[in-house]
Structure formats: C-alpha cells, structure tokens
Design an enzyme around this catalytic site. Structure first.
Site, PDB file in Angstrom:
ATOM      1  CE  LYS A   8      40.628  40.175  54.928  1.00 26.03           C
ATOM      2  NZ  LYS A   8      40.577  41.642  55.082  1.00 26.03           N
ATOM      3  CB  THR A  31      39.697  37.045  37.379  1.00 25.82           C
ATOM      4  OG1 THR A  31      38.941  36.480  36.308  1.00 25.82           O
ATOM      5  CG2 THR A  31      39.043  38.331  37.831  1.00 25.82           C
TER       6      THR A  31
END
Length: 234
Positions: A67, A74
């Site tokens: 998740k 990033t």
C-alpha cells in the site's frame, strides 16, 4: 467473464503471520493446493520480501501488499525496485499522484499495480473522522475511475462494491477483494464483507482470504472448501 485463466489463482492466501518460519509452515501444509500468496506489512518487515522472491522462483504468484503512498517520485523509485522482484501484484493507495508515480516506476515490467480505493475496515463514519466529505461508495467510485484513467491494472475494494466498480473501470482491469469470510467465520476487523460465492457472483476476479485458512486446524481443507465454493459460483 473472469480474466483469470487458472481457477486456483482466484483465491489468494494471505500470509498474515508474524514470521517467515510461520509462513513456511502454512505453505508446507497447503502444498500444491495454493498457487497465490499475499505478503503484507507484518511479514514483509520480518523477512517476507526474501520469502516473496523465493515463492516466485518456485512458480507461485505473489501479491506484495505494501500500500505505497508518498511523494510521486518516491513512489516511482520504490516501484522500480519492486518491479525487479518478480511479483505479480503490488498495491498503492489510490491517490492520483501516487498512482501516476507507480505507473511510471513500473514501466514495461510484468508487475501489475493495484490501487486501494478505501480500506474494507472503513465505513462512512471512519471517513468522516478522517476528514473526508464523501461516503464510502462515492470515494470508491471516484478512485476507481481515476485508477482506470491513469493506467493502473486493477483495484482493491470491498466485494460489496465490485458491481459498481466494474462499471467504473476498463474491462481489462481486475478487481481484488479482501474481507472475504466463509459462512460462520468471524469478521475480524472487516466491515464490508461477503462470502466467497457471493464475491464471485458480484464480479470479483481475485479474493484474499487469510485467517479462515492460515488459522484453521486444517489449512489445506479450509482452502479446498473455499475453492469448491468458488468453482460452484464461477
């Protein structure tokens, strides 16, 4: 019609156990019965990523349920690394920047990205507490539509939402649902659940089942019983 070629792949066993040693015990007891495993935070942070690679080398499919959610760049970099591990599925949260970063990071790898719409432990009250103005169904629908537009391969939603999610996404996208509970099983932390048969009839492609299998006295028998229900409903 399901997009899953092997019926056994519709059932993903959630290895929600504390250690790799425990996971190996479940895997050994299931043997050839199971073809698809999910590894989440708890196991991933105790050696589960190496286990995931090992399972993939031995021909099993692996759903790495991390998740991811962060700055787009990033997320892109993280997905670039995961794309080299041989996983089948990876989850990211269904925020547009996050999903776009994930698609960029995946590139042309075989890894399929799944967008988590709203956790199955949430209800309307939980969303309100978190500052959302939308009801669960409306948020799920919105995020499914965004995932489809951005190029995500599938969505994670409650089985109770599968029918209207299917209408919101591209036909080739898959629907993966946690919160599946066989008749008589405890709901645990889930709030929006269906049985395996109900989920199949609702249009779910893959379902994740953890506790009712990994905590069963006979995990292999529990897995087979769920597969029988899936086969009957397919």
């Amino acid at each position: 019609m399901s997009k899953v070629n092997d019926l056994r792949d519709r059932l993903i066993v959630g290895l929600d156990v504390p250690t790799v040693w425990d996971a190996h015990g479940v895997i050994a007891r299931l043997g050839d019965e199971a073809t698809f495993y999910k590894i989440g935070y708890r196991l991933a942070f105790s050696g589960g990523v190496a286990l995931a690679e090992e399972l993939a080398r031995h021909g099993k499919k692996v759903f790495l349920d991390l998740k991811l959610h962060d700055v787009g760049n990033t997320v892109r970099e993280g997905v670039e690394s995961v794309a080299r591990l041989g996983m089948t599925f990876l989850t990211v949260h269904a925020y547009p920047q996050t999903m776009r970063g994930a698609v960029d990071g995946r590139g042309h790898a075989d890894l399929k990205l799944l967008a988590v719409t709203a956790l199955t432990s949430y209800d309307d009250s939980d969303l309100k507490d978190a500052g959302y103005q939308l009801a669960v169904r409306d948020l799920v629908r919105l995020r499914a539509q965004q995932a489809s537009t951005i190029g995500i391969d599938g969505v994670v939603c409650a089985a109770t939402e599968a029918e209207f999610v299917r209408e919101a996404i591209k036909p080739e996208m898959v629907i993966v649902t946690p919160g599946i509970r066989p008749v008589g099983a405890e709901a645990g932390g889930q709030k929006r659940t269906l049985t395996p048969g109900e989920a199949i009839r609702a249009g779910v492609d893959h379902m994740v089942v953890a506790r009712p299998i990994v905590r069963a006295a006979d995990p292999r028998g529990a897995h087979r019983a769920i597969m029988d229900e899936i086969a009957s409903a397919s």
